[in-house]
Design an enzyme around this catalytic site. Sequence first.
Site, PDB file in Angstrom:
ATOM      1  N   ASP A  21      10.289  -7.003   4.639  1.00  0.00           N
ATOM      2  CA  ASP A  21       9.462  -6.704   6.064  1.00  0.00           C
ATOM      3  C   ASP A  21       9.916  -7.484   7.016  1.00  0.00           C
ATOM      4  O   ASP A  21      10.092  -8.663   6.839  1.00  0.00           O
ATOM      5  CB  ASP A  21       7.876  -6.984   5.555  1.00  0.00           C
ATOM      6  CG  ASP A  21       7.330  -6.418   4.454  1.00  0.00           C
ATOM      7  OD1 ASP A  21       8.340  -5.641   3.609  1.00  0.00           O
ATOM      8  OD2 ASP A  21       6.304  -6.695   4.013  1.00  0.00           O
ATOM      9  N   GLU A 213      -0.580  -1.652   2.194  1.00  0.00           N
ATOM     10  CA  GLU A 213      -0.048  -3.045   2.575  1.00  0.00           C
ATOM     11  C   GLU A 213       0.249  -2.950   4.059  1.00  0.00           C
ATOM     12  O   GLU A 213       0.035  -1.816   4.658  1.00  0.00           O
ATOM     13  CB  GLU A 213       1.376  -2.874   1.740  1.00  0.00           C
ATOM     14  CG  GLU A 213       1.218  -3.301   0.349  1.00  0.00           C
ATOM     15  CD  GLU A 213       2.474  -3.574  -0.419  1.00  0.00           C
ATOM     16  OE1 GLU A 213       2.556  -4.229  -1.174  1.00  0.00           O
ATOM     17  OE2 GLU A 213       3.409  -2.774  -0.153  1.00  0.00           O
TER      18      GLU A 213
END
Length: 475
Positions: A21, A213
Site C-alpha cells: 500500500d 481495509e
Amino acid sequence: MSHAHWRLGFHIAPQHAWLNDPNGLCQFRGAYHAYFQYNPLWPDRDTKHWRHFVSPDLVHWEDHGTALVTDIPEDRNGVYSGSAYVAPGAASDGGDLLCLYYTGNVIDPDDPAADQGFVHGGREANEILVTSKDGETYSDKRVLLRNDDYPTVCTRHVRDPKVWKQGDSLYMLLGARDQNDEGFILLYESSDGSSWRLRNEIFAHERFGYMWECPNIVQLGGRDFLACCPQGLPEQETRWQNRWQAGYFPLEGSVLTTHLVDERSFVEWDHGHDFYAPQTFVADDGRAILVGWMGTFDHRYSSAPDGLDWIHCLTVPRELTLGADGLLRQWPVAELESLRGLGIELDAEDELALDAHRADLVWQGIEGREGTLVLDDDVCLSWKADALTLRFLDAAVAAGRQDRVVPLPNGVQDLRVLVDSSALEIYVNNGAELLSTRWFPRDEALRVHCAIPCAQACAYPLQDALAHAYDGVED
Ligand code: FRU
C-alpha cells in the site's frame, strides 16, 4: 535475458524487496511525499516498514530510504498502513508539521484467545502518531488508540487510519471487521490530533464482505465519496474479479453524519489484475490525487517472475475529477506529460515500434463500435458491442492473469494507455474505467499494433524519470 528492462521509469517501486500500500501521501513544505508498505525481508519473512520517496513534481522521485521501522512494542509486527495530515504552522520552527498516523500491528500466537487470522485474539491494533518538521527526521511514536479503546462490536482487525481536517475538527477513518464478520468503518473526531472520540460506525445496509481495509475520503464538488477495500466479496463475471476489492460509495450526504451506505452503489476504482489499497491526498493547488498499490495478495498470478528480487509498484498519481454522472474520473496528473518525446501520429490501422518499452498512447474521438490494440504479441485490448476485454495472448507472459471484461454500454470514445516496462495502465472514456495490470514483456522494444478508427491518435515515447531514483540510498 536480464531483468533490467522490467525496471520502471515513472512508477514508484523499491529497488529490492516488497512493496504494498501507498502510505502518508502528501505535499509538505513544497515537496511531494509518498511512503509505502515495505518488507525488506521478502520473500522469507513478513515485517512491514514505511519506505519513503520524495518528488518535486510527482514525476521525478528519489528514494529516501526506510523511514518508519518496527521499534516499539506496539508496532513490533509491522508499521502498517496509514496517512499523513499536514498541520499548518504547527512545527516548533513555525512551519508546517507532518503528522503521520499508522497502525502498529502486534501478533501474539501465545494468546489463549488467538485463532486463525488472529480475529478474536492474539492481535493488537494500535493507532500511532509520528511527527516530522522536515520529512527526514521523526519524533518519538505516540500510541493514541488501543484495542480496548475501540467499541466492543470490533474484532481484533482494526487498522489503516485516514486523517483529515474538516471545519474545526480532525477526523479519522479506521477500517474494521465486526464480531459477525462484517466489514465496516469507524469514524473518530479530535480537536488536537492526539485525543480521539468515536463519532460514528458506518456499515453497509446488507453485509458487504468480512473486513474493510484502507478507508479513505474524497471530497469533490460538494460531495463525499467514502472509499474502502472490502475483503470477501464473491467473484462475479465482470465485477470483483480480484481477490479483494477497492472502490467507493458515493454518499448522499456528509460522511460525518453517515451511518449506513448502500452497497449497491459501490464503484470499483479499477478492473485490472493489479490494483488495491489506493489512498488520496489534496495537493496545495486543490487537486485530489489518488495513488494505488499496483499489485495484490493474489496467489493466482506472479508479479516477480524468474527470481526478480523486487516485487510490485505504485500506480502513477492520478487526478480525480467529478464526471457528469456524479461518479469519479481518474487521469494521470498533467505533470507526466513532461516525459513525452516527439509524438508519432497513428493511422486507424497502424504498426509501430519504439526503442524503449515506455510510451503514452492516446486515441481520441474513437469511431464505430469495435477496436483492437495489441502490444508486442503479448497483450490484447479489444472491444465490440458492449464490452471491452483485456487478454494476455501468451500464457507464460500472463503468469496466471486471466481475461478481464469490462461492460461498456456506451462503447469506447477515447483511450489512453501508459506503458512502463512491466506496468500497464489503461484509461477508458476519460478515465471513467481503468485497468491496471503488471506485464513482464519478453522484448526490450515496444511494438504497437492498432485497428482503432478515430479522429486523432498519437504515440509518445516517454523518458525514464527514475534512472537516478536510487542513487546514494542505503538499503
Ligand atoms: C492492505 C493491508 C492493510 C495493512 C497493510 C499491511 O493491503 O492489508 O490493511 O495495513 O496492508 O501491509
